[in-house]
Design a protein around this motif. Structure first.
Motif, PDB file in Angstrom:
ATOM      1  N   HIS A 121       0.809  -1.230   0.171  1.00 58.38           N
ATOM      2  CA  HIS A 121       0.180   0.068  -0.151  1.00 58.38           C
ATOM      3  C   HIS A 121       0.958   1.381  -0.136  1.00 58.38           C
ATOM      4  CE1 HIS A 121      -3.613   2.481   0.776  1.00 58.38           C
ATOM      5  NE2 HIS A 121      -2.851   3.183   1.765  1.00 58.38           N
ATOM      6  N   LEU A 122       1.754   1.318   0.825  1.00 60.31           N
ATOM      7  CA  LEU A 122       2.554   2.594   0.832  1.00 60.31           C
ATOM      8  C   LEU A 122       3.866   2.854   0.006  1.00 60.31           C
ATOM      9  CD1 LEU A 122       2.556   2.835   4.948  1.00 60.31           C
ATOM     10  CD2 LEU A 122       1.075   3.940   3.293  1.00 60.31           C
ATOM     11  N   VAL A 123       4.143   1.577  -0.522  1.00 57.78           N
ATOM     12  CA  VAL A 123       5.517   1.720  -1.293  1.00 57.78           C
ATOM     13  C   VAL A 123       4.934   1.518  -2.803  1.00 57.78           C
ATOM     14  CG1 VAL A 123       7.601   0.708  -1.953  1.00 57.78           C
ATOM     15  CG2 VAL A 123       7.032   0.930   0.544  1.00 57.78           C
ATOM     16  N   LEU A 124       4.068   0.531  -3.008  1.00 58.87           N
ATOM     17  CA  LEU A 124       3.758   0.257  -4.247  1.00 58.87           C
ATOM     18  C   LEU A 124       2.467   0.864  -4.821  1.00 58.87           C
ATOM     19  CD1 LEU A 124       4.309  -3.691  -4.900  1.00 58.87           C
ATOM     20  CD2 LEU A 124       5.765  -1.645  -5.885  1.00 58.87           C
ATOM     21  N   ASP A 125       1.816   1.670  -3.772  1.00 53.96           N
ATOM     22  CA  ASP A 125       0.769   2.517  -3.789  1.00 53.96           C
ATOM     23  C   ASP A 125      -0.524   1.772  -4.330  1.00 53.96           C
ATOM     24  OD1 ASP A 125      -0.432   5.148  -3.635  1.00 53.96           O
ATOM     25  OD2 ASP A 125      -0.169   5.647  -5.590  1.00 53.96           O
ATOM     26  N   LEU A 126      -0.660   0.578  -3.891  1.00 56.15           N
ATOM     27  CA  LEU A 126      -1.816  -0.108  -4.254  1.00 56.15           C
ATOM     28  C   LEU A 126      -3.025   0.321  -3.430  1.00 56.15           C
ATOM     29  CD1 LEU A 126      -0.665  -3.911  -4.828  1.00 56.15           C
ATOM     30  CD2 LEU A 126      -1.189  -2.267  -6.524  1.00 56.15           C
ATOM     31  N   PRO A 127      -4.263   0.378  -4.081  1.00 56.59           N
ATOM     32  CA  PRO A 127      -5.354   0.848  -2.927  1.00 56.59           C
ATOM     33  C   PRO A 127      -5.423  -0.395  -2.003  1.00 56.59           C
ATOM     34  CG  PRO A 127      -6.099   1.050  -5.223  1.00 56.59           C
ATOM     35  CD  PRO A 127      -4.710   0.208  -5.146  1.00 56.59           C
ATOM     36  N   GLU A 128      -6.104   0.007  -0.925  1.00 53.21           N
ATOM     37  CA  GLU A 128      -6.526  -1.060   0.305  1.00 53.21           C
ATOM     38  C   GLU A 128      -7.122  -2.211  -0.263  1.00 53.21           C
ATOM     39  OE1 GLU A 128      -8.380   1.075   3.351  1.00 53.21           O
ATOM     40  OE2 GLU A 128      -6.430   2.426   3.799  1.00 53.21           O
ATOM     41  N   THR A 129      -8.240  -2.073  -1.071  1.00 54.30           N
ATOM     42  CA  THR A 129      -8.962  -3.123  -1.717  1.00 54.30           C
ATOM     43  C   THR A 129      -8.196  -4.034  -2.565  1.00 54.30           C
ATOM     44  OG1 THR A 129      -9.464  -1.630  -3.521  1.00 54.30           O
ATOM     45  CG2 THR A 129     -11.239  -1.931  -1.336  1.00 54.30           C
ATOM     46  N   GLU A 130      -7.253  -3.486  -3.428  1.00 59.48           N
ATOM     47  CA  GLU A 130      -6.350  -4.445  -4.110  1.00 59.48           C
ATOM     48  C   GLU A 130      -5.603  -5.285  -3.222  1.00 59.48           C
ATOM     49  OE1 GLU A 130      -4.364  -3.013  -7.669  1.00 59.48           O
ATOM     50  OE2 GLU A 130      -6.216  -1.566  -8.025  1.00 59.48           O
ATOM     51  N   VAL A 131      -4.951  -4.542  -2.161  1.00 56.40           N
ATOM     52  CA  VAL A 131      -4.196  -5.289  -1.028  1.00 56.40           C
ATOM     53  C   VAL A 131      -4.779  -6.587  -0.650  1.00 56.40           C
ATOM     54  CG1 VAL A 131      -2.769  -5.087   0.963  1.00 56.40           C
ATOM     55  CG2 VAL A 131      -2.529  -3.074  -0.758  1.00 56.40           C
ATOM     56  N   ALA A 132      -5.944  -6.319  -0.200  1.00 55.94           N
ATOM     57  CA  ALA A 132      -6.931  -7.430   0.172  1.00 55.94           C
ATOM     58  C   ALA A 132      -7.016  -8.345  -0.689  1.00 55.94           C
ATOM     59  CB  ALA A 132      -8.126  -6.605   0.838  1.00 55.94           C
ATOM     60  N   GLU A 133      -7.402  -8.163  -1.902  1.00 48.76           N
ATOM     61  CA  GLU A 133      -7.461  -9.010  -2.997  1.00 48.76           C
ATOM     62  C   GLU A 133      -6.125  -9.730  -3.231  1.00 48.76           C
ATOM     63  OE1 GLU A 133      -8.497  -8.991  -7.587  1.00 48.76           O
ATOM     64  OE2 GLU A 133      -9.280  -7.252  -6.427  1.00 48.76           O
ATOM     65  N   LEU A 134      -5.254  -9.049  -3.510  1.00 47.15           N
ATOM     66  CA  LEU A 134      -4.038  -9.696  -3.774  1.00 47.15           C
ATOM     67  C   LEU A 134      -3.407 -10.638  -2.571  1.00 47.15           C
ATOM     68  CD1 LEU A 134      -1.615  -9.836  -5.913  1.00 47.15           C
ATOM     69  CD2 LEU A 134      -0.484  -7.968  -4.504  1.00 47.15           C
ATOM     70  N   THR A 135      -3.601 -10.249  -1.285  1.00 43.51           N
ATOM     71  CA  THR A 135      -3.146 -11.289  -0.264  1.00 43.51           C
ATOM     72  C   THR A 135      -4.076 -12.061   0.302  1.00 43.51           C
ATOM     73  OG1 THR A 135      -3.507  -9.597   1.562  1.00 43.51           O
ATOM     74  CG2 THR A 135      -1.297  -9.292   0.324  1.00 43.51           C
ATOM     75  N   GLY A 136      -5.316 -11.905  -0.288  1.00 41.13           N
ATOM     76  CA  GLY A 136      -6.401 -12.846   0.112  1.00 41.13           C
ATOM     77  C   GLY A 136      -6.945 -12.712   1.721  1.00 41.13           C
ATOM     78  N   THR A 137      -6.739 -11.404   2.186  1.00 38.23           N
ATOM     79  CA  THR A 137      -7.201 -10.923   3.264  1.00 38.23           C
ATOM     80  C   THR A 137      -8.343 -10.215   3.389  1.00 38.23           C
ATOM     81  OG1 THR A 137      -5.818  -9.212   3.526  1.00 38.23           O
ATOM     82  CG2 THR A 137      -5.024 -11.387   4.573  1.00 38.23           C
ATOM     83  N   ASP A 138      -9.099  -9.832   4.321  1.00 35.96           N
ATOM     84  CA  ASP A 138     -10.264  -8.998   4.386  1.00 35.96           C
ATOM     85  C   ASP A 138      -9.728  -7.408   4.484  1.00 35.96           C
ATOM     86  OD1 ASP A 138     -12.022 -11.011   4.806  1.00 35.96           O
ATOM     87  OD2 ASP A 138     -11.865 -11.259   6.959  1.00 35.96           O
TER      88      ASP A 138
END
Length: 144
Positions: free
Chosen positions: A108-125
């Motif tokens: 999120h902070l380095v690659l600037d992915l939105p929180e929703t994409e971070v959740a989707e990518l990592t398979g977390t809520d």
């Protein structure tokens, strides 16, 4: 399921991707650019590609078990992360953080992915991603 009619011609229902038939490759293709951006932060481009390939070769061997897991995306992320970390070693500036906190920080902070994409990518809520972000921010304000 019989076709439905649209005007004067029948419409067939869209086929859903059957992950058990296509293996992990559909999941890899879905997130490949983000996996590569993450891996390339810590490895050369060639090594980043190699780490991702090795992670998904490993997942292919265990694919039925991956599909039975709560989140195949989480299994894929862990495999990618494990292979990148094995090749690159620990990430010293954030080694004191938990793995989920490191993931959220980098994605999120380095690659600037939105929180929703971070959740989707990592398979977390999404709520877990937001909680990790809050804890990382709190730790920055109050160092030990």
């Amino acid at each position: 399921m019989p076709p439905t009619w649209h005007g004067d011609r029948p419409c067939r229902p869209r086929r859903q991707i059957r992950l058990y038939r296509v293996g992990p490759w559909a999941l890899r293709d879905l997130h490949y650019d983000r996996y590569l951006r993450y891996a390339a932060l810590r490895l050369s481009t060639a090594d980043a590609c190699s780490a991702i390939k090795e992670a998904f070769d490993e997942l292919a061997e265990w694919w039925p078990h991956v599909l039975a897991a709560r989140s195949p995306a989480a299994c894929a992320w862990q495999a990618v992360r494990r292979h990148v970390c094995t090749m690159a070693g620990p990430l010293p500036p954030v080694a004191h953080l938990s793995e989920p906190q490191q993931d959220v920080l980098v994605l999120h902070l380095v690659l600037d992915l939105p929180e929703t994409e971070v959740a989707e990518l990592t398979g977390t809520d999404l709520a877990a991603v937001q909680m990790h972000l809050r804890s990382v921010r709190a730790a920055r304000r109050h160092p030990l």
